[in-house]
Motif scaffolding. Structure first.
Motif, PDB file in Angstrom:
ATOM      1  N   CYS A 192       0.800  -1.228   0.009  1.00 53.12           N
ATOM      2  CA  CYS A 192      -0.134   0.001   0.147  1.00 53.12           C
ATOM      3  C   CYS A 192       0.868   1.361   0.029  1.00 53.12           C
ATOM      4  O   CYS A 192       2.035   1.201   0.411  1.00 53.12           O
ATOM      5  CB  CYS A 192      -0.930  -0.169   1.207  1.00 53.12           C
ATOM      6  N   ARG A 193       0.449   2.388  -0.433  1.00 49.12           N
ATOM      7  CA  ARG A 193       0.928   3.551  -0.471  1.00 49.12           C
ATOM      8  C   ARG A 193       1.494   4.241   1.101  1.00 49.12           C
ATOM      9  O   ARG A 193       2.299   4.906   1.085  1.00 49.12           O
ATOM     10  CB  ARG A 193       0.245   4.930  -1.001  1.00 49.12           C
ATOM     11  N   CYS A 194       0.899   3.372   1.894  1.00 48.95           N
ATOM     12  CA  CYS A 194       1.223   3.857   3.318  1.00 48.95           C
ATOM     13  C   CYS A 194       2.517   3.333   3.558  1.00 48.95           C
ATOM     14  O   CYS A 194       3.017   3.209   4.853  1.00 48.95           O
ATOM     15  CB  CYS A 194      -0.040   3.567   4.603  1.00 48.95           C
ATOM     16  N   THR A 226      -8.160   0.418   1.683  1.00 50.22           N
ATOM     17  CA  THR A 226      -7.780   1.547   2.598  1.00 50.22           C
ATOM     18  C   THR A 226      -8.394   1.625   3.742  1.00 50.22           C
ATOM     19  O   THR A 226      -7.958   2.258   4.904  1.00 50.22           O
ATOM     20  CB  THR A 226      -7.683   2.958   1.720  1.00 50.22           C
ATOM     21  N   PHE A 247      -2.097   7.195   4.159  1.00 52.38           N
ATOM     22  CA  PHE A 247      -1.800   7.929   3.158  1.00 52.38           C
ATOM     23  C   PHE A 247      -2.896   8.857   2.881  1.00 52.38           C
ATOM     24  O   PHE A 247      -4.069   8.448   2.953  1.00 52.38           O
ATOM     25  CB  PHE A 247      -1.425   7.008   1.990  1.00 52.38           C
ATOM     26  N   TRP A 278      -5.214   9.881   0.412  1.00 51.55           N
ATOM     27  CA  TRP A 278      -5.638   9.629  -0.690  1.00 51.55           C
ATOM     28  C   TRP A 278      -6.370  10.880  -1.216  1.00 51.55           C
ATOM     29  O   TRP A 278      -6.390  11.230  -2.542  1.00 51.55           O
ATOM     30  CB  TRP A 278      -6.498   8.469  -0.924  1.00 51.55           C
TER      31      TRP A 278
END
Length: 251
Positions: free
Chosen positions: A48-50, A61, A68, A70
């Motif tokens: 994930c982007r986190c 998410t 993150f 979003w």
């Protein structure tokens, strides 16, 4: 024998520690960041982007408290893909086009936007009231400076009604006005600003007469010429029909 056993023992121990360390590092990469369940190799690559990896259940998410932002990323994407086209006042060639730009920056679709523009209309009326007062004081007291004083005071009070009050009373961001008497375009073309405000005031008047575009006069007033004689004639004709019993009251 003792030496051989002693030599072999450290080797076995060091090998065991190395293996467990490698296995622990690999295990941390192969566990869900939320429930710590074992995940497959493919799932461990879906980071994930986190910065964490998750099982199929916690990958969305909203199910793993993603840190993150979003929304900010989406706003930046929309702003990049849809650049705002700003029309310069000097590029507008006619009063009709000026009024069209005024309507663009003063939308009345929806209850919230309508209320904001009603505050704007009140601000315009406040400026008009101060202007009339200044003219009367100038005529009867022969003091021309009073007109300038009333114009400045009226503009400041009208600006507060148009731009400040909606923020505090409606909880909306400070409205951004353009092509109106409370914008810098007033210095470029004051007559067209006044004409645009006049057209906007007549639209608000029609909106009030038609009870929010809900009675029988809506189509007649909005489809016809937006002028005071037409508005007065349409309303008076309808009132005569109601008084004479030729039609039901629609107010």
């Amino acid at each position: 024998m003792a030496e051989g056993g002693g030599a072999a023992q450290p080797g076995d121990g060091s090998g065991g520690v190395g293996a467990s360390s490698a296995g622990g590092a690999g295990g941390n990469d192969r566990r869900c960041g939320t429930c710590r369940a074992r995940i497959s190799l493919v799932e461990s690559l879906m980071k994930c982007r986190c910065g964490l990896v998750h099982c199929e259940k916690h990958r969305p998410t909203d199910l793993h408290d993603c840190t993150f932002d979003w929304r900010a990323m989406q706003q930046q994407k929309v702003a990049k893909e849809n650049p705002q086209v700003i029309t310069a006042g000097s590029s507008v060639a006619s009063s009709g086009a000026w009024c069209g730009q005024h309507e663009k920056y003063h939308p009345v679709d929806g209850v919230g936007r309508r209320r904001i523009q009603q505050f704007h209309a009140v601000g315009v009326l406040v400026l008009v009231a101060f202007t009339v007062r200044g003219v009367l004081l100038t005529v009867f007291q022969l003091r021309p400076l009073l007109l300038l004083q009333q114009l400045v005071m009226g503009w400041l009070c009208g600006f507060a009604c148009s731009r400040v009050l909606p923020h505090f009373l409606l909880g909306v961001p400070f409205p951004s006005c353009r092509f109106c008497i409370f914008s810098w375009e007033l210095l470029q073309n004051a007559p067209w600003c006044l004409e645009a405000e006049w057209e906007s005031l007549k639209e608000h008047l029609i909106f009030i007469i038609t009870a929010g575009n809900r009675n029988c006069l809506t189509r007649k007033l909005y489809d016809g010429p937006r002028s005071l004689p037409h508005i007065a004639r349409t309303v008076s004709t309808r009132l005569k029909e109601v008084v004479s019993g030729q039609g039901a009251c629609c107010f």
